[in-house]
Design a protein around this motif. Structure first.
Motif, PDB file in Angstrom:
ATOM      1  N   HIS A 452     -39.943  16.696 -72.151  1.00 41.19           N
ATOM      2  CA  HIS A 452     -39.170  16.234 -73.308  1.00 41.19           C
ATOM      3  C   HIS A 452     -38.756  17.410 -74.192  1.00 41.19           C
ATOM      4  CE1 HIS A 452     -37.757  12.695 -75.469  1.00 41.19           C
ATOM      5  NE2 HIS A 452     -37.980  13.366 -76.580  1.00 41.19           N
ATOM      6  N   GLY A 453     -39.632  18.428 -74.271  1.00 40.59           N
ATOM      7  CA  GLY A 453     -39.285  19.628 -75.025  1.00 40.59           C
ATOM      8  C   GLY A 453     -38.110  20.356 -74.394  1.00 40.59           C
ATOM      9  N   PHE A 454     -38.102  20.438 -73.060  1.00 42.80           N
ATOM     10  CA  PHE A 454     -36.962  21.052 -72.368  1.00 42.80           C
ATOM     11  C   PHE A 454     -35.689  20.255 -72.636  1.00 42.80           C
ATOM     12  CE2 PHE A 454     -34.170  21.339 -68.656  1.00 42.80           C
ATOM     13  CZ  PHE A 454     -33.900  22.703 -68.687  1.00 42.80           C
ATOM     14  N   SER A 455     -35.825  18.919 -72.639  1.00 41.89           N
ATOM     15  CA  SER A 455     -34.655  18.082 -72.920  1.00 41.89           C
ATOM     16  C   SER A 455     -34.091  18.382 -74.304  1.00 41.89           C
ATOM     17  CB  SER A 455     -35.019  16.595 -72.865  1.00 41.89           C
ATOM     18  OG  SER A 455     -35.443  16.228 -71.582  1.00 41.89           O
ATOM     19  N   GLU A 456     -34.974  18.680 -75.262  1.00 39.76           N
ATOM     20  CA  GLU A 456     -34.490  18.974 -76.615  1.00 39.76           C
ATOM     21  C   GLU A 456     -33.583  20.206 -76.623  1.00 39.76           C
ATOM     22  OE1 GLU A 456     -38.011  19.204 -79.086  1.00 39.76           O
ATOM     23  OE2 GLU A 456     -38.099  17.028 -79.348  1.00 39.76           O
ATOM     24  N   ILE A 457     -33.989  21.237 -75.852  1.00 36.27           N
ATOM     25  CA  ILE A 457     -33.180  22.464 -75.783  1.00 36.27           C
ATOM     26  C   ILE A 457     -31.864  22.183 -75.050  1.00 36.27           C
ATOM     27  CG2 ILE A 457     -33.069  24.810 -74.889  1.00 36.27           C
ATOM     28  CD1 ILE A 457     -36.079  24.994 -75.121  1.00 36.27           C
ATOM     29  N   LEU A 458     -31.970  21.532 -73.895  1.00 44.59           N
ATOM     30  CA  LEU A 458     -30.779  21.237 -73.096  1.00 44.59           C
ATOM     31  C   LEU A 458     -29.800  20.375 -73.900  1.00 44.59           C
ATOM     32  CD1 LEU A 458     -29.366  21.285 -70.302  1.00 44.59           C
ATOM     33  CD2 LEU A 458     -30.682  19.261 -69.675  1.00 44.59           C
ATOM     34  N   TYR A 459     -30.356  19.410 -74.623  1.00 46.93           N
ATOM     35  CA  TYR A 459     -29.515  18.522 -75.431  1.00 46.93           C
ATOM     36  C   TYR A 459     -28.773  19.321 -76.502  1.00 46.93           C
ATOM     37  CZ  TYR A 459     -28.189  14.030 -77.489  1.00 46.93           C
ATOM     38  OH  TYR A 459     -27.468  12.942 -77.932  1.00 46.93           O
ATOM     39  N   ALA A 460     -29.484  20.263 -77.143  1.00 50.65           N
ATOM     40  CA  ALA A 460     -28.876  21.018 -78.245  1.00 50.65           C
ATOM     41  C   ALA A 460     -27.634  21.774 -77.778  1.00 50.65           C
ATOM     42  CB  ALA A 460     -29.892  21.992 -78.827  1.00 50.65           C
ATOM     43  N   TYR A 461     -27.735  22.468 -76.632  1.00 51.17           N
ATOM     44  CA  TYR A 461     -26.578  23.254 -76.181  1.00 51.17           C
ATOM     45  C   TYR A 461     -25.499  22.361 -75.569  1.00 51.17           C
ATOM     46  CZ  TYR A 461     -29.306  27.345 -77.291  1.00 51.17           C
ATOM     47  OH  TYR A 461     -30.027  28.288 -77.972  1.00 51.17           O
ATOM     48  N   THR A 462     -25.911  21.273 -74.908  1.00 51.47           N
ATOM     49  CA  THR A 462     -24.921  20.342 -74.369  1.00 51.47           C
ATOM     50  C   THR A 462     -24.103  19.755 -75.508  1.00 51.47           C
ATOM     51  OG1 THR A 462     -26.474  19.770 -72.620  1.00 51.47           O
ATOM     52  CG2 THR A 462     -24.626  18.289 -72.946  1.00 51.47           C
ATOM     53  N   SER A 463     -24.806  19.372 -76.572  1.00 53.80           N
ATOM     54  CA  SER A 463     -24.155  18.756 -77.705  1.00 53.80           C
ATOM     55  C   SER A 463     -23.192  19.722 -78.396  1.00 53.80           C
ATOM     56  CB  SER A 463     -25.232  18.280 -78.678  1.00 53.80           C
ATOM     57  OG  SER A 463     -24.663  17.879 -79.879  1.00 53.80           O
ATOM     58  N   GLN A 464     -23.640  20.943 -78.614  1.00 49.32           N
ATOM     59  CA  GLN A 464     -22.783  21.888 -79.341  1.00 49.32           C
ATOM     60  C   GLN A 464     -21.593  22.313 -78.490  1.00 49.32           C
ATOM     61  OE1 GLN A 464     -24.917  24.612 -82.239  1.00 49.32           O
ATOM     62  NE2 GLN A 464     -26.605  24.098 -80.894  1.00 49.32           N
ATOM     63  N   THR A 465     -21.811  22.582 -77.208  1.00 50.73           N
ATOM     64  CA  THR A 465     -20.708  23.063 -76.378  1.00 50.73           C
ATOM     65  C   THR A 465     -19.685  21.954 -76.127  1.00 50.73           C
ATOM     66  OG1 THR A 465     -22.333  24.502 -75.349  1.00 50.73           O
ATOM     67  CG2 THR A 465     -20.190  24.376 -74.301  1.00 50.73           C
ATOM     68  N   ASN A 466     -20.143  20.696 -76.116  1.00 49.74           N
ATOM     69  CA  ASN A 466     -19.192  19.608 -75.976  1.00 49.74           C
ATOM     70  C   ASN A 466     -18.617  19.179 -77.311  1.00 49.74           C
ATOM     71  OD1 ASN A 466     -18.847  18.527 -73.153  1.00 49.74           O
ATOM     72  ND2 ASN A 466     -21.066  18.797 -73.261  1.00 49.74           N
ATOM     73  N   ASN A 467     -18.933  19.926 -78.375  1.00 50.44           N
ATOM     74  CA  ASN A 467     -18.467  19.601 -79.718  1.00 50.44           C
ATOM     75  C   ASN A 467     -18.844  18.179 -80.097  1.00 50.44           C
ATOM     76  OD1 ASN A 467     -15.477  21.566 -79.150  1.00 50.44           O
ATOM     77  ND2 ASN A 467     -17.465  22.206 -79.932  1.00 50.44           N
ATOM     78  N   ASN A 468     -20.065  17.764 -79.687  1.00 49.12           N
ATOM     79  CA  ASN A 468     -20.522  16.423 -80.009  1.00 49.12           C
ATOM     80  C   ASN A 468     -21.234  16.434 -81.349  1.00 49.12           C
ATOM     81  OD1 ASN A 468     -22.792  14.247 -79.948  1.00 49.12           O
ATOM     82  ND2 ASN A 468     -21.279  13.523 -78.494  1.00 49.12           N
ATOM     83  N   GLY A 469     -22.378  17.109 -81.409  1.00 53.62           N
ATOM     84  CA  GLY A 469     -23.073  17.264 -82.684  1.00 53.62           C
ATOM     85  C   GLY A 469     -24.308  16.415 -82.848  1.00 53.62           C
ATOM     86  N   SER A 470     -24.556  15.464 -81.943  1.00 57.58           N
ATOM     87  CA  SER A 470     -25.800  14.716 -82.050  1.00 57.58           C
ATOM     88  C   SER A 470     -26.934  15.627 -81.593  1.00 57.58           C
ATOM     89  CB  SER A 470     -25.759  13.464 -81.188  1.00 57.58           C
ATOM     90  OG  SER A 470     -25.635  13.807 -79.832  1.00 57.58           O
ATOM     91  N   TYR A 482     -31.238  29.834 -82.950  1.00 53.20           N
ATOM     92  CA  TYR A 482     -30.464  28.646 -82.568  1.00 53.20           C
ATOM     93  C   TYR A 482     -29.133  28.580 -83.307  1.00 53.20           C
ATOM     94  CZ  TYR A 482     -33.887  26.666 -79.420  1.00 53.20           C
ATOM     95  OH  TYR A 482     -34.691  26.448 -78.344  1.00 53.20           O
ATOM     96  N   ASN A 483     -29.103  29.004 -84.565  1.00 58.06           N
ATOM     97  CA  ASN A 483     -27.837  28.967 -85.305  1.00 58.06           C
ATOM     98  C   ASN A 483     -26.799  29.872 -84.654  1.00 58.06           C
ATOM     99  OD1 ASN A 483     -28.330  27.069 -87.329  1.00 58.06           O
ATOM    100  ND2 ASN A 483     -29.313  28.557 -88.661  1.00 58.06           N
TER     101      ASN A 483
END
Lengths: 562, 177
Positions: A452-470, A482-483
């Motif tokens: 789940h911790g790995f998912s948190e990292i993967l989610y963060a970059y997926t979200s930012q690169t897709n310009n999602n933001g969640s 991270y910033n």
């Protein structure tokens, strides 16, 4: 049963938006709608732009980049100087440089990734004058780029693809502002806060409890955050906060505001390329993917939480309630979060991090497909059109023939540009995730341990690169590491796509159409719809399967605790 | 060409800052305060906002979601569904509820997304009737009737889920004699 009605109402309202908002938007971008001319004309005069003038794709792209650069610096300036600027009733100090930088980039790229907590960081001026303004403008930029690409398909032997400044001003004041203005009034009537009066202190004499209630101009920002598929909450809890999203009605309206423009864009596309059926085919692809993912998340969340079962309470009747609001319940929460992750919005009305592994998988993979189902305002349409170009190319390979799309020959240059636009996102996400997982500053981020911790990292970059933001909110993302790495994802995800899209628009606009022959692959038929869905899924699966296996998939199939 | 774009970017940013960053939110504030002043100010009553949950202390009150209930630090636990820490937290909450004579319902054990959820499910309210009635020396039937009167169905019959506002319920409870 109640949820069935929610879906029925949603389908009917979006059907009307598709037809009528769609045809209104065509009139707006073709300059036939003129009721706000009194507001529009003075802006062109002060910009010294003639509404009839046209730009090549290079000039169009330079205008997009130039505007974004200015917007970025101005927002950064407001965050850094907010202490000395007006509308700061809670006397917040300057935002830290790395946070201010990440936030400025995040809002001008239509992402609204937030590493800060709004309630303790941003003055009213930063919220209204920087964040909410960029919610309008970054959305309007995305819409303009989509219109430019559609013109590329529609025009015959044209050196130009429209004028950025004109498209940008029209999208903002004719489409976004009027809808937001009306919607904000409905939200306020339901209880969304809208005041300049600062925080309120309350004392409950029954219970002896004291609370300080952060307030602010929330309704005006809430509606544009949804309508512009931006997603950044006024406060940390985003759409879960009852002061932002107080009722079941505002929850459904949020979903409708998010979806109305991306859905209407498929009508705009069809109408402008002179075949509404082509738009229907694109809408069918988006709808099929969207419906699949809503079903996946709703079913997953109904299964209940493994933690609750281990602790000895049955939640089989209610589903997984950790991080969910009582007034929405499980299905409406899942609908909201899936809508937001499939549209590059990123607002949430329930804590994404606490979803079941498969529910979290639905949100994560919704973004990994490239935000095309239906995607953000404008960005969703140009995203799926890149996939459509790749699809006709693959179709052409199968029969050994030069492919065409909408009468335009798709040749080496077009395929290269489309492939570039599609592949920038996965490459960026995977490299950044690998870096963060490999070094200490990255591994310090996750709250949860194990997969789940790995998912948190993967989610963060997926979200930012897709310009999602969640976000999987447990990640401590407000660190210099991270910033700054997040900013790389934000910028590459935005401009790594916009520039190839505009180049494609220019290249297509210059082409002369060819007549459809017997061997032409029809792109308004179910065969094309099916192939396009397959291409989107296969590209996503091939690039992300290994990473997903380390995160949500292993979490789903394991039995232990972490 | 670079300077033309930067100059235009600056001018259009200033225009839209005034229009969308000042005129729009201030006009909405004026409309909201004039038409729905109470709601647009946070739905504040004598004992707090009915939109913001509180921690109710003692068995004489209906308990809400197990949140921090600090409206200046909103958000959920962000713990994953297989988190050991979450299971331990759940076990503590379950033990505390059982000690009060309450059969735990899932929404009394799981925290909300906002951290200030003002509502609980009807089931969570009914499961507390016996313990609240005992603590206040009231007939259980009276308290049960009070809960039934405070159950709000899905909005317009289909939006969201049935819920009970804990502040309103406890205010009515305080008025019972």
């Amino acid at each position: 049963m109640a949820f069935t009605w929610t879906i029925v109402v949603m389908v009917v309202v979006l059907g009307l938006c598709w037809r009528y908002l769609g045809s209104y938007m065509v009139a707006v971008y073709e300059g036939r709608s003129r009721w706000l001319r009194w507001m529009e004309r003075p802006i062109y005069r002060s910009l010294r732009v003639s509404p009839e003038s046209e730009q090549t794709w290079q000039r169009y792209a330079a205008s997009v980049v130039g505007f974004t650069a200015v917007a970025l610096l101005l927002s950064y300036g407001i965050f850094r100087l907010q202490k000395s600027l007006p509308f700061n009733p809670q006397h917040f100090g300057a935002v830290r440089p790395d946070t201010a930088w990440n936030t400025s980039v995040s809002f001008v790229t239509n992402t609204n990734w937030q590493s800060y907590s709004g309630e303790t960081t941003m003055s009213y001026l930063s919220q209204m004058g920087a964040l909410a303004v960029q919610n309008f403008l970054s959305a309007s930029v995305g819409m303009a780029v989509a219109i430019a690409l559609v013109r590329g398909f529609a025009r015959k032997g044209s050196p130009t693809i429209g004028n950025f400044w004109v498209d940008f001003v029209r999208g903002t004041i004719y489409v976004l502002l009027p809808i937001a203005f009306v919607a904000a009034i409905v939200f306020m009537a339901q209880g969304t806060v809208q005041t300049m009066a600062g925080a309120a202190s309350i004392h409950d004499s029954l219970n002896g409890v004291d609370q300080v209630l952060g307030r602010g101009p929330m309704a005006s920002q809430e509606v544009i955050k949804q309508l512009g598929t931006n997603g950044g909450g006024f406060f940390n809890a985003n759409g879960a906060n009852p002061l932002e999203n107080p009722t079941g009605l505002t929850n459904l309206l949020s979903v409708l505001l998010i979806l109305c423009i991306p859905v209407a864009f498929t009508y705009v596309f069809g109408k402008m390329v002179f075949s509404v059926r082509q738009g229907v085919a694109i809408l069918a692809v988006m709808t099929a993917l969207f419906a699949g993912w809503v079903t996946m998340a709703t079913v997953a969340e109904h299964q209940g939480s493994p933690a609750m079962a281990t602790a000895g309470v049955s939640d089989s009747g209610t589903g997984n309630l950790e991080g969910k609001e009582t007034r929405f319940g499980v299905p409406s929460s899942a609908l909201y979060n899936v809508t937001s992750t499939q549209t590059s919005t990123g607002s949430v009305d329930s804590a994404a991090d606490s979803y079941t592994p498969l529910g979290g998988f639905a949100m994560l993979t919704g973004m990994m497909l490239g935000e095309v189902s239906p995607g953000g305002v404008g960005t969703g349409l140009y995203g799926i059109l890149l996939f459509a170009v790749i699809t006709v190319f693959i179709g052409g390979l199968m029969v050994g023939r030069t492919p065409e799309y909408l009468g335009k020959k798709i040749q080496g240059r077009e395929v290269k540009l489309a492939a570039l636009g599609v592949l920038v996102m996965p490459v960026t996400v995977l490299v950044l995730t690998a870096v963060a997982a490999a070094i200490g500053a990255g591994r310090a981020g996750p709250l949860n341990s194990g997969p789940h911790g790995f998912s948190e990292i993967l989610y963060a970059y997926t979200s930012q690169t897709n310009n999602n933001g969640s976000g999987f909110g447990g990640l401590s993302a407000n660190t210099p590491f991270y910033n700054i790495t997040g900013t790389i994802g934000l910028l590459l995800g935005r401009f790594g796509m916009i520039i190839p899209v505009l180049a494609l628009a220019g290249s297509l606009a210059a082409k002369k159409p060819v007549a459809a022959g017997l061997g032409t692959f029809r792109t308004d038929k179910p065969m094309f719809v099916g192939l396009l869905i397959a291409v989107v899924l296969i590209v996503g699966a091939l690039t992300f399967f290994p990473a997903l296996a380390l995160g949500p998939l292993v979490e789903q199939v394991s039995h232990g605790l972490f | 060409m670079l300077w033309v774009n930067l100059r235009r970017g600056l001018i259009v940013s200033v225009i839209f800052f005034v229009l969308l960053g000042l005129a729009y939110p201030l006009a909405e504030t004026g409309i909201g305060q004039a038409l729905f002043g109470h709601r647009a100010s946070g739905s504040l009553g004598t004992n707090g906002s009915k939109l913001v949950g509180q921690q109710w202390k003692g068995p004489q009150w209906f308990q809400g979601r197990p949140d921090g209930d600090d409206p200046t630090a909103t958000g959920g636990s962000n713990l994953g569904p297989r988190s050991k820490e979450l299971v331990d937290t759940y076990k503590k909450r379950i033990a505390a509820l059982k000690k009060q004579g309450i059969t735990p319902s899932p929404d009394l054990v799981a925290a909300s997304g906002s951290g200030i959820d003002p509502d609980i499910s009807p089931a969570a309210a009914y499961t507390q009737v016996a313990s609240v009635a005992a603590a206040r020396h009231l007939p259980a039937g009276t308290v049960r009737t009070l809960v039934a009167a405070h159950v709000q169905g899905p909005q317009l019959g289909f939006l969201g889920a049935s819920h009970v506002n804990v502040l309103e319920l406890n205010e009515a409870l305080a008025g019972l004699r």
